[in-house]
Scaffold this active site. Structure first.
Site, PDB file in Angstrom:
ATOM      1  N   GLY A 223      17.592  20.662  38.895  1.00  0.00           N
ATOM      2  CA  GLY A 223      16.936  19.325  39.305  1.00  0.00           C
ATOM      3  C   GLY A 223      16.583  18.354  38.315  1.00  0.00           C
ATOM      4  O   GLY A 223      17.120  18.654  36.859  1.00  0.00           O
ATOM      5  N   CYS A 248      18.033  23.409  28.056  1.00  0.00           N
ATOM      6  CA  CYS A 248      18.516  23.027  29.174  1.00  0.00           C
ATOM      7  C   CYS A 248      17.296  21.922  29.625  1.00  0.00           C
ATOM      8  O   CYS A 248      16.850  20.954  29.273  1.00  0.00           O
ATOM      9  CB  CYS A 248      19.002  23.666  30.118  1.00  0.00           C
ATOM     10  SG  CYS A 248      20.149  23.118  31.395  1.00  0.00           S
ATOM     11  N   GLN A 252      15.098  18.689  28.081  1.00  0.00           N
ATOM     12  CA  GLN A 252      14.711  17.450  28.721  1.00  0.00           C
ATOM     13  C   GLN A 252      13.376  17.058  28.844  1.00  0.00           C
ATOM     14  O   GLN A 252      12.892  16.038  28.482  1.00  0.00           O
ATOM     15  CB  GLN A 252      15.540  17.281  30.237  1.00  0.00           C
ATOM     16  CG  GLN A 252      17.031  17.503  30.055  1.00  0.00           C
ATOM     17  CD  GLN A 252      17.762  17.760  31.214  1.00  0.00           C
ATOM     18  OE1 GLN A 252      17.064  17.632  32.452  1.00  0.00           O
ATOM     19  NE2 GLN A 252      18.967  18.144  31.415  1.00  0.00           N
ATOM     20  N   TYR A 293      21.573  16.183  34.247  1.00  0.00           N
ATOM     21  CA  TYR A 293      20.901  15.177  33.552  1.00  0.00           C
ATOM     22  C   TYR A 293      20.993  15.311  32.342  1.00  0.00           C
ATOM     23  O   TYR A 293      21.154  16.461  31.567  1.00  0.00           O
ATOM     24  CB  TYR A 293      19.189  15.159  34.015  1.00  0.00           C
ATOM     25  CG  TYR A 293      19.227  14.829  35.530  1.00  0.00           C
ATOM     26  CD1 TYR A 293      18.657  13.628  35.922  1.00  0.00           C
ATOM     27  CD2 TYR A 293      19.297  15.703  36.449  1.00  0.00           C
ATOM     28  CE1 TYR A 293      18.667  13.130  37.174  1.00  0.00           C
ATOM     29  CE2 TYR A 293      19.215  15.368  37.788  1.00  0.00           C
ATOM     30  CZ  TYR A 293      18.732  14.010  38.160  1.00  0.00           C
ATOM     31  OH  TYR A 293      18.575  13.706  39.576  1.00  0.00           O
ATOM     32  N   HIS A 333      23.316  26.349  26.680  1.00  0.00           N
ATOM     33  CA  HIS A 333      22.386  27.750  27.026  1.00  0.00           C
ATOM     34  C   HIS A 333      22.978  28.701  25.797  1.00  0.00           C
ATOM     35  O   HIS A 333      24.085  29.364  25.908  1.00  0.00           O
ATOM     36  CB  HIS A 333      23.011  28.396  28.417  1.00  0.00           C
ATOM     37  CG  HIS A 333      22.431  27.691  29.541  1.00  0.00           C
ATOM     38  ND1 HIS A 333      21.497  28.163  30.088  1.00  0.00           N
ATOM     39  CD2 HIS A 333      22.668  26.487  30.045  1.00  0.00           C
ATOM     40  CE1 HIS A 333      20.930  27.336  31.393  1.00  0.00           C
ATOM     41  NE2 HIS A 333      21.868  26.253  31.179  1.00  0.00           N
ATOM     42  N   GLU A 335      21.859  31.671  25.368  1.00  0.00           N
ATOM     43  CA  GLU A 335      21.799  33.069  25.950  1.00  0.00           C
ATOM     44  C   GLU A 335      23.123  33.409  26.405  1.00  0.00           C
ATOM     45  O   GLU A 335      23.526  34.707  26.586  1.00  0.00           O
ATOM     46  CB  GLU A 335      20.819  33.436  27.105  1.00  0.00           C
ATOM     47  CG  GLU A 335      21.203  32.704  28.134  1.00  0.00           C
ATOM     48  CD  GLU A 335      20.985  31.312  28.570  1.00  0.00           C
ATOM     49  OE1 GLU A 335      21.517  30.768  29.530  1.00  0.00           O
ATOM     50  OE2 GLU A 335      20.728  30.532  27.531  1.00  0.00           O
TER      51      GLU A 335
END
Length: 368
Positions: A223, A248, A252, A293, A333, A335
């Site tokens: 989201g 991620c 933000q 986003y 990411h 990971e």
């Protein structure tokens, strides 16, 4: 025999194909993922909560489903779109089929549609809301259902409700703020002997202080970051007290806490093949990404942040470093689940920051 299913987009476009997974009707934001492998990690990534995911690679389901590759306790996607659904898996680790997994969690799927056409449509017009259905509901009624506002509570749906510990072996104590954390993050931290305390997304600064962590990790999640204002407030209160690493959505949120801004991308970045340049070294890493986003580059100016990484596909901000405090973040990411392992060194960089912070060293390991 498979029933027919339809994917109806808010612009009126209709795709008809074969149904697999659960029967029924599901609404969501229609996005695409460019990965050639890793459909199980995609399905179980909490960052896809509320989305109908299209796989651009055609053959999906060919290696089945197994418990070890899950990135969360259950899938969170609202629908699954593929060109070719492989009904019979061929892999020694397979425990169940893709079809049975989707049925178990009441997730509809559609196969044998033109996913290339769908992807080009999304790239041209931007992400669209859609409804995936096996029912005979009239098109007009389906389009009417898509006019409703989209959900804004994805993070609260996927975050842990209670704090819990994942003990380490004499490593630093890390508070992992769970906005929809993938298991890969826990694996990377515990592999480095970290003592991890997982806390809900709405944890307060005082509660973090009571845990007495050595560092704070901000996880990925679904989201719009502006839908999680409590996390921004918490971050403003703890910045400077502990080393912070955001990934991620966590990236933000760190940007928002420091006065930068975020905006919705036209169609987002989703896949395991995105090139990112680290500005300090000039190195390019191939990264795993899943976000709709991004931090706006112009908003970083005038803050205590500086851009550390950029996307080589569209020059969007892919990393930030705080100029004063021991805090940094990346949009991708590290990971690597699924995805390449190029960026695993960032976990080591975080632990280096923690070690330097504990020594009282003001020069933090923001480059490597």
């Amino acid at each position: 025999m498979n029933k027919w299913a339809r994917l109806v987009l808010e612009d009126g476009t209709v795709f008809q194909g074969k149904s697999f997974g659960a029967a029924g009707e599901s609404l969501g934001e229609v996005v695409f993922n460019t990965g050639m492998t890793g459909y199980q990690e995609v399905l179980s990534d909490p960052s896809y909560c509320g989305q109908i995911v299209t796989m651009t690679y055609p053959l999906i389901g060919n290696y089945g489903i197994n418990r070890d590759d899950f990135e969360s306790i259950r899938p969170f996607v609202h629908g699954f779109v593929v060109r070719e659904h492989c009904e019979y898996a061929s892999n020694w680790r397979n425990e169940e089929s893709l079809d049975s997994l989707l049925k178990e969690y009441n997730i509809p799927g559609i196969a044998e549609i033109d996913t290339r056409k769908l992807t080009r449509l999304i790239r041209r017009h931007g992400t669209l809301k859609g409804v995936l259905t096996t029912a005979d509901t009239p098109i007009d009624s389906l389009l009417e259902s898509l006019k409703a506002p989209f959900m804004t509570d994805q993070v609260s749906r996927v975050s842990t409700k209670n704090m819990f510990a994942v003990p380490g072996q004499d490593g630093p104590r890390i508070v992992l703020v769970d906005f929809g954390a993938k298991q890969g993050i826990l694996r990377e931290l515990t592999k480095r002997s970290c003592d991890v305390i997982v806390v809900p997304y709405n944890v307060g600064a005082d509660e973090i202080r009571r845990i007495r962590p050595d560092g704070v990790f901000l996880s990925n999640g679904p989201g719009d970051p502006k839908d999680v204002p409590e996390a921004v407030t918490m971050l403003r209160e703890i910045l400077g007290s502990y080393p912070v690493f955001g990934v991620c959505l966590g990236h933000q949120l760190l940007a928002l806490a420091c006065g930068a801004d975020t905006a919705k991308l036209t169609f987002g970045h989703r896949g395991g093949n995105h090139p990112v340049k680290e500005l300090a070294t000039g190195r390019t890493h191939i990264t795993s990404q899943n976000h709709g986003y991004a931090v706006t580059a112009e908003s970083v100016q005038g803050t205590d942040l500086e851009v550390s990484h950029i996307s080589l596909n569209d020059n969007t901000v892919e990393g930030l470093v705080h100029k004063i405090y021991p805090a940094f973040s990346v949009q991708y990411h590290p990971e690597a689940a699924p995805g390449p392992f190029d960026s695993g060194y960032l976990f080591d960089r975080f632990l280096e920051q923690i070690a330097q912070h504990k020594k009282g060293d003001a020069t933090y390991a923001t480059t490597r």
